[in-house]
Structure formats: structure tokens, C-alpha cells
Design a protein around this motif. Structure first.
Motif, short mmCIF file in Angstrom:
data_model
loop_
_atom_site.label_atom_id
_atom_site.label_comp_id
_atom_site.label_asym_id
_atom_site.label_seq_id
_atom_site.Cartn_x
_atom_site.Cartn_y
_atom_site.Cartn_z
N GLN A 363 0.81 -1.22 0.00
CA GLN A 363 0.00 0.00 0.00
C GLN A 363 0.85 1.27 0.00
N THR A 364 2.05 1.18 0.57
CA THR A 364 2.84 2.40 0.77
C THR A 364 4.09 2.48 -0.09
N ARG A 365 4.33 1.49 -0.95
CA ARG A 365 5.60 1.43 -1.67
C ARG A 365 5.83 2.66 -2.56
N LEU A 368 6.56 5.82 -0.34
CA LEU A 368 7.82 5.62 0.38
C LEU A 368 9.02 5.59 -0.56
N SER A 451 11.12 3.08 7.59
CA SER A 451 9.77 2.78 7.10
C SER A 451 9.41 1.32 7.40
N GLN A 475 -6.37 0.19 6.06
CA GLN A 475 -5.53 0.83 5.06
C GLN A 475 -4.47 1.67 5.77
N ASN A 477 -2.00 4.75 5.30
CA ASN A 477 -1.81 5.92 4.44
C ASN A 477 -0.64 6.76 4.93
N ILE A 478 0.13 7.29 3.99
CA ILE A 478 1.23 8.19 4.33
C ILE A 478 0.74 9.62 4.12
N TRP A 484 1.75 9.08 9.69
CA TRP A 484 1.11 7.90 9.09
C TRP A 484 -0.28 7.75 9.69
#
Length: 524
Positions: A363-365, A368, A451, A475, A477-478, A484
């Protein structure tokens, strides 16, 4: 289902873009570099279908090990010699993809306190990551290289005498069964026992006895296990074979009796600088005596009858392991299985943590920006599966116990920095975030490691009740770099899970102590 199958089932399938090409695909070039204590070696090969064709070999005598001072710091001169060699290798590797080059550093860079300085400067010359591999991992890869380049035999004893360490391996087929790495090499032993430059029976006797003392704890185990064929790899044993050939032993077989004859011949030379032996190169001459003494001790203690030379070594092992089509099994999966069994890991719980962490990382790749560091995905998986190995010691401070185990256990398939990264992730899985204690890493960016720490902590918290209940659709989220947010499609997810809410509230406070922000919300 066995633990091995459970672990294998938890691992992500390779995406189409990383899958191995078929036999009709265009050939690709791969390269492996061995940063040894005496010499740097590079081998380049072409992968054509299921075949690995060697294209070129390159060797440069660097004498890196000779540049270690009494405080185990590399001298500027030794660093300069190493960088000069790597700059030459860089010319050959122009145009190579990052994933097609593997560089392994061995004993000297394992010992050097300032190894990180050399590695940082090397990246400016040669833009590929350098892995410092543990001695046991070096031994396993040496065996793999020998096994792939020798005719099949029931079992093999493989000996590799390097500049600073000696590896001893017994294996069967392509799998190493018994591995050891001892801190004795041709450079270090020549410096220690022939420091006066004199080739005397007394100096050889001292060197041989010292090597036997280091072999004593493991010699009986090797003799008991036994082997069908004894093989020697590396420049030391190659040099011994070639010199023996010039002395009239042209069948390329090394025996203890022939080594004794060689020592007698060397003692007639009296001084290292004045050695004149046919078959001995000028580059090998300064460290030859130490290597002969070590091999003689190995023959004596292991009761070896005869030994043949093998061209395969560490760099060939690196090549074969790089290319998926040549891998017989995933060594890391077996390593993880063995650790999980040994430390009584609750694998079902660990798998749930791993699955949650994988979802969060996916979800965050993008925000990040760690999509290029693909091995971080796998290392997060292994860390999640093994994050509780320290519980076998004590619940009190188990995260520290887990970190110690993952950093200091022999873990075939992982290099030293990969082990250090996993140890770092599990060390920071709970309690206060003392990030000033984070180690310095060369292969991974600090922001990416931080991270992964956040992701693993949250994945563990969300599975804190250790039950089989379906995962909430949460979920990650950033919002920004240090903010976060966890959200859920159930607005009442925190009200319905009071213990989870309390745990997340405590985590929120720990984050705020180092100026991070963690927030939560539901979605209508």
C-alpha cells in the motif's frame, strides 16, 4: 502441513517482470566479484537458456589483508590499492544491470573496523553493492562453486585457503552439510610465523602446530562424517599443485608426503624473498609459506589421503546462486525453517504478521519510494516470520534476544548486512524507539529501514490478540514523511476492539516521543 511447506506458502510469488527467462530468451551477462584478503577476482558469464558460459576471468593482487594494522583498521594505502583494482573492474562492467552483478567481501572486510569507509568509497568507483558475507556463508558459496564445476561424487570435502581465513566444507550434491570458517590464512600466517622472512623447519613447525590447534575442536567431527573426494580451491592450493608438478609430481595430486617434500625444498631456499621455484608466480611468493603450513596441518588433522584441485570457488558459487534457473532450492527458506523449529516459533502467528506487513508495504511502496530496493520486500517477510525467535530465551526483552540471534546466528543464504537489517527490524519491533542505536548500513537507505520498522511494528500490533479472526480491512496511508494514518472501512473498528485501541494509543505515544505522528480514522 510441514513447517517448511507453511513457510514456503507464505512467500510472495515472483512477478512476471522478475521471472527467469526461458531458453529462447536473449542471453544476458552476469558477473561476480570476490574481494579477498590477498587478491580481488572477477568472473563474467553469459546465461543462455539453462546454460552458464564463462566469458572471462580477471584477477588482481591487492594484498588488502596486509593493510590491516594492530587496531584492525585498513591503511589508506591498502584502500587505495583496492579502489584502483575496482576501477579496472568497473570498465569491464559498463552497461551491466544492478541485479546482474554480485560483489562479496570476505575475511579482511569482516575484520576491518573501517570497512564502511572502503565500501562507501568503492561505490563511487563501482556502482554496485558490496556484501560482506560471514565466514560460514563464504564456505557455503565456495562449496556451491566447486560442486557446479566438478564431476558428481557421493560426498566432497572442500578446502579453501584464503588470505585471512580458511573454509572447510563437507557436502553432498549441491548442498553443504558441514561448514566451518577458521581465522587462518596464507597472508596472516606468513606475517605471523615467517615475519623474519626465514624459511626454517622451526618456523614451519610453529605454523603447522598453530593451525592444528585451531582445527582441533572440529577435526574429529570431519573425520567422523567422512567424504569420498577431497578438493582444494583458491590460489593457494592451485599454487601448491603447480609447484608440486614442477617437482616431478605431474599427476596433479596433493598428499601429505608431497607437502613434506615441498617444505624441505622451501627450507633450502632459506628466505621468502629469494624463493625460486618453478610454477610459483611472483605474486604468490610472499604468502606461499603460510599457505603450505596451513594445508599441511589440515592434511594431518583430517587424515586426508589425497586432494585434487578445483577451479570452482566463491565467485562461481555467487554466479550460480544469482541465476534462478540454477538454484536447486531456496536456501533462505530452509534457513528460516531451521530457525523457526529451533526456537519454537509460533509460525501461524508469524505468518499473519508477515501477511499484514506485506499488505502495508504494498500500500505504501509508491509514497515511500522504495520500489527500487526489491530485496527489502523479502527481508521484511523473513523478519516478520522470525521476529519472535527471542521468545525461546525469555519474554523479558525478547526483541533484543531476537535481534542478537538474527545478527549472530549462521544463516545460510543471507549476507552480514542482510542479517544486520533483519536484526534491526526485530530489535525495534516494540518498546521505545531509540533510533540513535540504529547501526549504519551500506546496502540500504536509512529512511527505507525506518519505514520497514514502522510497518513491522504496526503489523505486530494489529495481530496482538494472536487469534484466527479475519483481518480487518485496514488501510495504511502516508500523510507526510512522519505522519502515518490507519483507516478502516468499519467506523467502529476501534470501539469494537478495545484492547487493540489501547495498544494503538500506547504506540501513538511512543511515536510522538520522537516527533512521529500516528492517527486513526474510520471510513463511511
Amino acid at each position: 502441513m510441514s513447517k517448511a511447506k507453511k513457510i514456503q506458502a507464505t512467500l510472495p510469488e515472483k512477478s512476471p517482470d522478475t521471472a527467469s527467462t526461458d531458453a529462447l530468451a536473449s542471453p544476458k551477462n552476469i558477473a561476480a566479484i570476490d574481494l579477498g584478503s590477498n587478491s580481488f577476482h572477477m568472473v563474467v558469464a553469459k546465461v543462455v537458456g539453462q546454460e552458464l558460459q564463462l566469458v572471462s576471468r580477471h584477477k588482481q593482487r591487492v594484498r588488502l589483508g596486509a593493510g590491516l594494522d594492530e587496531q584492525s583498521n585498513l591503511s589508506n594505502t591498502a584502500i587505495a590499492r583496492g579502489l584502483e583494482c575496482l576501477s579496472m573492474f568497473a570498465e569491464r562492467l559498463q552497461g551491466f544491470e544492478l541485479e546482474n552483478v554480485r560483489i562479496a567481501a570476505t575475511h579482511t572486510l569482516r575484520q576491518a573496523n573501517n570497512a564502511h569507509i572502503f565500501i562507501q568509497r568503492a561505490r563511487e568507483v563501482l556502482p554496485f553493492p558490496i556484501e560482506v558475507i560471514p565466514g560460514e556463508e563464504e564456505a557455503r558459496l565456495i562449496y556451491l562453486g566447486v560442486a557446479h564445476t566438478q564431476p558428481e561424487s557421493e560426498s566432497k570435502l572442500v578446502i579453501d585457503i584464503g588470505g585471512g581465513s580458511t573454509e572447510l566444507i563437507i557436502g553432498k550434491g549441491f548442498e553443504a552439510k558441514l561448514v566451518n570458517s577458521k581465522q587462518m590464512g596464507c597472508v596472516s600466517f606468513t606475517q605471523t610465523f615467517f615475519s623474519n622472512g626465514k624459511l626454517t623447519p622451526k618456523n614451519f613447525s610453529k605454523a603447522i602446530i598453530a593451525a592444528q590447534q585451531r582445527l582441533e575442536p572440529l577435526a574429529a567431527q570431519y573425520r567422523k562424517k567422512g567424504w569420498e573426494t577431497a578438493l582444494g580451491s583458491s590460489g593457494t592450493i592451485k599454487a601448491i599443485k603447480e609447484v608440486l608438478s614442477k617437482l616431478g609430481y605431474d599427476d596433479a595430486i596433493i598428499t601429505e608426503k608431497r607437502l613434506r617434500h615441498l617444505i624441505d625444498v622451501l627450507c633450502e631456499q632459506k628466505n621468502i624473498e629469494q624463493i625460486e621455484l618453478k610454477g610459483l608466480t611472483v605474486e604468490r611468493q610472499p604468502v606461499f609459506a603460510g599457505g603450505v603450513a596451513i594445508l599441511t596441518a589440515i592434511f594431518k588433522d583430517l587424515k586426508i589421503k589425497e586432494m585434487h584441485f578445483s577451479d570452482g570457488a566463491l565467485r562461481e558459487g555467487l554466479l550460480y546462486e544469482m541465476e534462478d534457473s540454477f538454484q536447486r532450492s531456496d536456501i533462505r527458506m530452509r534457513t528460516t525453517e531451521n530457525l523457526a523449529v529451533k526456537h519454537l516459533v509460533d509460525l501461524e502467528h508469524a505468518t499473519r504478521v508477515k501477511n499484514r506487513a506485506s499488505v502495508f508495504l504494498t500500500q505504501t511502496r509508491e509514497p515511500l519510494c522504495i520500489k527500487s530496493e526489491s530485496q527489502l520486500f523479502e527481508l521484511l517477510d523473513w523478519s516478520a516470520l522470525l521476529h519472535e525467535v527471542g521468545l525461546s530465551i525469555s519474554f523479558q526483552g525478547f526483541h533484543r534476544h531476537s535481534a542478537y540471534i538474527l545478527q549472530h546466528t549462521n544463516m545460510p543464504g543471507f549476507n552480514s548486512e542482510q542479517q544486520l537489517l533483519m536484526a534491526t527490524l526485530v530489535r525495534f519491533q516494540r518498546k521505545a524507539l531509540k533510533l540513535q542505536d540504529m547501526p549504519e548500513l551500506s546496502l540500504f537507505k536509512t529512511k527505507s529501514v525506518i519505514s520497514l520498522i514502522r510497518i513491522l511494528r504496526l503489523a505486530i500490533l494489529l495481530n496482538g490478540q494472536r487469534n484466527d479472526a479475519p483481518m480487518l480491512n485496514i488501510q495504511l496511508n502516508i500523510i507526510d514523511k512522519d505522519h502515518w494514518q490507519l483507516s478502516c472501512d468499519d467506523n467502529n473498528w476501534l470501539e469494537d476492539n478495545k484492547l487493540l485501541a489501547a495498544d494503538l494509543s500506547s504506540e501513538q505515544e511512543l511515536w510522538s516521543n520522537i516527533d512521529w505522528q500516528l492517527s486513526f480514522e474510520g471510513i463511511d
